[in-house]
Design a protein around this motif. Structure first.
Motif, PDB file in Angstrom:
ATOM      1  N   PHE A  65       0.890  -1.151   0.000  1.00  5.94           N
ATOM      2  CA  PHE A  65       0.000   0.000   0.000  1.00  5.94           C
ATOM      3  C   PHE A  65       0.935   1.209   0.000  1.00  5.94           C
ATOM      4  O   PHE A  65       1.607   1.470   1.000  1.00  5.94           O
ATOM      5  CB  PHE A  65      -0.914  -0.006   1.228  1.00  5.94           C
ATOM      6  CG  PHE A  65      -1.925  -1.104   1.197  1.00  5.94           C
ATOM      7  CD1 PHE A  65      -3.191  -0.882   0.680  1.00  5.94           C
ATOM      8  CD2 PHE A  65      -1.611  -2.368   1.676  1.00  5.94           C
ATOM      9  CE1 PHE A  65      -4.133  -1.901   0.643  1.00  5.94           C
ATOM     10  CE2 PHE A  65      -2.546  -3.399   1.648  1.00  5.94           C
ATOM     11  CZ  PHE A  65      -3.807  -3.168   1.132  1.00  5.94           C
ATOM     12  N   LEU A  66       0.997   1.916  -1.103  1.00  5.68           N
ATOM     13  CA  LEU A  66       2.000   2.964  -1.258  1.00  5.68           C
ATOM     14  C   LEU A  66       1.725   4.178  -0.370  1.00  5.68           C
ATOM     15  O   LEU A  66       2.652   4.903  -0.032  1.00  5.68           O
ATOM     16  CB  LEU A  66       2.114   3.369  -2.724  1.00  5.68           C
ATOM     17  CG  LEU A  66       2.527   2.206  -3.652  1.00  5.68           C
ATOM     18  CD1 LEU A  66       2.614   2.665  -5.091  1.00  5.68           C
ATOM     19  CD2 LEU A  66       3.850   1.588  -3.212  1.00  5.68           C
ATOM     20  N   ASN A  67       0.463   4.389   0.041  1.00  3.83           N
ATOM     21  CA  ASN A  67       0.142   5.530   0.919  1.00  3.83           C
ATOM     22  C   ASN A  67       0.663   5.294   2.339  1.00  3.83           C
ATOM     23  O   ASN A  67       0.942   6.239   3.054  1.00  3.83           O
ATOM     24  CB  ASN A  67      -1.350   5.811   1.049  1.00  3.83           C
ATOM     25  CG  ASN A  67      -2.204   5.395  -0.109  1.00  3.83           C
ATOM     26  OD1 ASN A  67      -1.872   4.511  -0.873  1.00  3.83           O
ATOM     27  ND2 ASN A  67      -3.336   6.030  -0.226  1.00  3.83           N
ATOM     28  N   GLU A 109      -4.561   2.436  -8.577  1.00  2.00           N
ATOM     29  CA  GLU A 109      -5.315   3.279  -7.651  1.00  2.00           C
ATOM     30  C   GLU A 109      -6.719   2.703  -7.548  1.00  2.00           C
ATOM     31  O   GLU A 109      -7.332   2.364  -8.568  1.00  2.00           O
ATOM     32  CB  GLU A 109      -5.389   4.721  -8.155  1.00  2.00           C
ATOM     33  CG  GLU A 109      -4.121   5.482  -7.961  1.00  2.00           C
ATOM     34  CD  GLU A 109      -4.273   6.964  -8.251  1.00  2.00           C
ATOM     35  OE1 GLU A 109      -3.381   7.707  -7.867  1.00  2.00           O
ATOM     36  OE2 GLU A 109      -5.284   7.361  -8.864  1.00  2.00           O
ATOM     37  N   TRP A 110      -7.192   2.559  -6.321  1.00  2.00           N
ATOM     38  CA  TRP A 110      -8.493   1.922  -6.120  1.00  2.00           C
ATOM     39  C   TRP A 110      -9.139   2.487  -4.872  1.00  2.00           C
ATOM     40  O   TRP A 110      -8.448   2.854  -3.921  1.00  2.00           O
ATOM     41  CB  TRP A 110      -8.303   0.414  -5.968  1.00  2.00           C
ATOM     42  CG  TRP A 110      -9.548  -0.361  -6.258  1.00  2.00           C
ATOM     43  CD1 TRP A 110     -10.413  -0.892  -5.352  1.00  2.00           C
ATOM     44  CD2 TRP A 110     -10.086  -0.685  -7.534  1.00  2.00           C
ATOM     45  NE1 TRP A 110     -11.437  -1.531  -5.987  1.00  2.00           N
ATOM     46  CE2 TRP A 110     -11.259  -1.409  -7.346  1.00  2.00           C
ATOM     47  CE3 TRP A 110      -9.686  -0.416  -8.846  1.00  2.00           C
ATOM     48  CZ2 TRP A 110     -12.052  -1.887  -8.386  1.00  2.00           C
ATOM     49  CZ3 TRP A 110     -10.463  -0.887  -9.877  1.00  2.00           C
ATOM     50  CH2 TRP A 110     -11.624  -1.620  -9.652  1.00  2.00           C
ATOM     51  N   ILE A 111     -10.461   2.499  -4.865  1.00  2.00           N
ATOM     52  CA  ILE A 111     -11.184   2.960  -3.685  1.00  2.00           C
ATOM     53  C   ILE A 111     -11.479   1.751  -2.802  1.00  2.00           C
ATOM     54  O   ILE A 111     -12.116   0.788  -3.242  1.00  2.00           O
ATOM     55  CB  ILE A 111     -12.474   3.694  -4.069  1.00  2.00           C
ATOM     56  CG1 ILE A 111     -12.128   4.963  -4.847  1.00  2.00           C
ATOM     57  CG2 ILE A 111     -13.286   4.040  -2.818  1.00  2.00           C
ATOM     58  CD1 ILE A 111     -13.306   5.729  -5.380  1.00  2.00           C
ATOM     59  N   VAL A 112     -10.959   1.793  -1.587  1.00  2.00           N
ATOM     60  CA  VAL A 112     -11.207   0.775  -0.569  1.00  2.00           C
ATOM     61  C   VAL A 112     -12.040   1.434   0.527  1.00  2.00           C
ATOM     62  O   VAL A 112     -12.250   2.648   0.491  1.00  2.00           O
ATOM     63  CB  VAL A 112      -9.876   0.197  -0.022  1.00  2.00           C
ATOM     64  CG1 VAL A 112      -9.127  -0.547  -1.121  1.00  2.00           C
ATOM     65  CG2 VAL A 112      -9.001   1.273   0.583  1.00  2.00           C
ATOM     66  N   LEU A 116      -9.401   6.343  -1.167  1.00  2.00           N
ATOM     67  CA  LEU A 116      -8.540   6.052  -2.313  1.00  2.00           C
ATOM     68  C   LEU A 116      -7.171   5.583  -1.832  1.00  2.00           C
ATOM     69  O   LEU A 116      -6.574   6.187  -0.944  1.00  2.00           O
ATOM     70  CB  LEU A 116      -8.376   7.309  -3.178  1.00  2.00           C
ATOM     71  CG  LEU A 116      -7.550   7.136  -4.450  1.00  2.00           C
ATOM     72  CD1 LEU A 116      -8.266   6.212  -5.437  1.00  2.00           C
ATOM     73  CD2 LEU A 116      -7.297   8.485  -5.093  1.00  2.00           C
ATOM     74  N   THR A 117      -6.705   4.494  -2.392  1.00  2.00           N
ATOM     75  CA  THR A 117      -5.395   3.981  -2.037  1.00  2.00           C
ATOM     76  C   THR A 117      -4.650   3.625  -3.314  1.00  2.00           C
ATOM     77  O   THR A 117      -5.251   3.468  -4.375  1.00  2.00           O
ATOM     78  CB  THR A 117      -5.487   2.759  -1.094  1.00  2.00           C
ATOM     79  OG1 THR A 117      -4.198   2.485  -0.563  1.00  2.00           O
ATOM     80  CG2 THR A 117      -6.019   1.527  -1.805  1.00  2.00           C
ATOM     81  N   LYS A 118      -3.348   3.520  -3.195  1.00  2.00           N
ATOM     82  CA  LYS A 118      -2.524   3.109  -4.324  1.00  2.00           C
ATOM     83  C   LYS A 118      -1.787   1.840  -3.917  1.00  2.00           C
ATOM     84  O   LYS A 118      -1.118   1.807  -2.891  1.00  2.00           O
ATOM     85  CB  LYS A 118      -1.538   4.214  -4.710  1.00  2.00           C
ATOM     86  CG  LYS A 118      -0.855   3.967  -6.029  1.00  2.00           C
ATOM     87  CD  LYS A 118      -0.130   5.209  -6.519  1.00  2.00           C
ATOM     88  CE  LYS A 118       0.350   4.995  -7.932  1.00  2.00           C
ATOM     89  NZ  LYS A 118       0.991   6.203  -8.462  1.00  2.00           N
ATOM     90  N   LEU A 119      -1.955   0.807  -4.717  1.00  2.00           N
ATOM     91  CA  LEU A 119      -1.352  -0.502  -4.466  1.00  2.00           C
ATOM     92  C   LEU A 119      -0.287  -0.780  -5.511  1.00  2.00           C
ATOM     93  O   LEU A 119      -0.404  -0.350  -6.653  1.00  2.00           O
ATOM     94  CB  LEU A 119      -2.406  -1.606  -4.588  1.00  2.00           C
ATOM     95  CG  LEU A 119      -3.700  -1.489  -3.826  1.00  2.00           C
ATOM     96  CD1 LEU A 119      -4.688  -2.524  -4.331  1.00  2.00           C
ATOM     97  CD2 LEU A 119      -3.445  -1.673  -2.360  1.00  2.00           C
ATOM     98  N   ARG A 120       0.711  -1.547  -5.118  1.00  2.00           N
ATOM     99  CA  ARG A 120       1.705  -2.050  -6.067  1.00  2.00           C
ATOM    100  C   ARG A 120       1.810  -3.552  -5.875  1.00  2.00           C
ATOM    101  O   ARG A 120       1.879  -4.046  -4.747  1.00  2.00           O
ATOM    102  CB  ARG A 120       3.069  -1.409  -5.863  1.00  2.00           C
ATOM    103  CG  ARG A 120       4.104  -1.910  -6.885  1.00  2.00           C
ATOM    104  CD  ARG A 120       5.493  -1.325  -6.699  1.00  2.00           C
ATOM    105  NE  ARG A 120       5.982  -1.648  -5.361  1.00  2.00           N
ATOM    106  CZ  ARG A 120       6.459  -0.741  -4.513  1.00  2.00           C
ATOM    107  NH1 ARG A 120       6.507   0.527  -4.811  1.00  2.00           N
ATOM    108  NH2 ARG A 120       6.888  -1.117  -3.318  1.00  2.00           N
ATOM    109  N   ILE A 121       1.835  -4.277  -6.963  1.00  2.00           N
ATOM    110  CA  ILE A 121       2.036  -5.727  -6.912  1.00  2.00           C
ATOM    111  C   ILE A 121       3.537  -5.959  -6.902  1.00  2.00           C
ATOM    112  O   ILE A 121       4.216  -5.768  -7.910  1.00  2.00           O
ATOM    113  CB  ILE A 121       1.366  -6.425  -8.107  1.00  2.00           C
ATOM    114  CG1 ILE A 121      -0.133  -6.113  -8.131  1.00  2.00           C
ATOM    115  CG2 ILE A 121       1.625  -7.931  -8.062  1.00  2.00           C
ATOM    116  CD1 ILE A 121      -0.841  -6.526  -9.406  1.00  2.00           C
ATOM    117  N   ASP A 122       4.054  -6.335  -5.739  1.00  2.00           N
ATOM    118  CA  ASP A 122       5.493  -6.534  -5.583  1.00  2.00           C
ATOM    119  C   ASP A 122       5.956  -7.881  -6.115  1.00  2.00           C
ATOM    120  O   ASP A 122       7.048  -7.985  -6.674  1.00  2.00           O
ATOM    121  CB  ASP A 122       5.892  -6.418  -4.108  1.00  2.00           C
ATOM    122  CG  ASP A 122       5.672  -5.028  -3.560  1.00  2.00           C
ATOM    123  OD1 ASP A 122       5.857  -4.045  -4.308  1.00  2.00           O
ATOM    124  OD2 ASP A 122       5.302  -4.922  -2.375  1.00  2.00           O
TER     125      ASP A 122
END
Length: 136
Positions: A65-67, A109-112, A116-122
């Motif tokens: 979760f990049l935030n 970027e997706w609303i949870v 709003l959050t920004k996710l990265r698939i590591d």
């Protein structure tokens, strides 16, 4: 944003889960619409044609979760297999809906529920298709 990729099998099974959940009133309208929008915008391919860096059903992925700089390891599963204690997250959850069909290193970027959050698939630790399991 790149077009997401999903297998024909996942596509049809997720559609059936949404249909069944609507019949039983166990999915919210927004959750169903978000997931259907993702499915309808996807490139649908045979299970054997899924690249090994794409998140599919039953994949185990490491995400950030990049935030918040929080990392999490989850498995995306069908609703009847969800178990938070085992980090098995239902495809109906906002995080799983956000991840399905995207590739390793993608940022989404997706609303949870918290906003709003920004996710990265590591990393994709396990993907059924890459392991030769085309019918999970």
């Amino acid at each position: 944003m790149n077009k997401i990729i999903i297998s024909k099998l996942d596509y049809s099974r997720i559609h059936k889960c949404i249909h069944d959940a609507r019949q039983m009133n166990t999915i919210g309208i927004n959750e169903a619409e978000n997931l259907l929008n993702e499915l309808n915008s996807a490139k649908v391919v045979e299970p054997g044609d899924i690249p090994d860096d794409v998140v599919t059903m039953n994949s185990i992925v490491k995400i950030s979760f990049l935030n918040t700089n929080k990392t999490l390891r989850i498995q995306i599963v069908y609703p009847d297999q969800a178990d938070l204690k085992e980090n098995k997250i239902s495809i109906f959850s906002p995080v799983a809906t956000a991840l399905i069909g995207y590739k390793k290193a993608d940022e989404i970027e997706w609303i949870v529920p918290s906003g709003l959050t920004k996710l990265r698939i590591d990393d994709i630790i396990y993907q059924p298709e890459a392991a030769g399991n085309f019918d999970l």
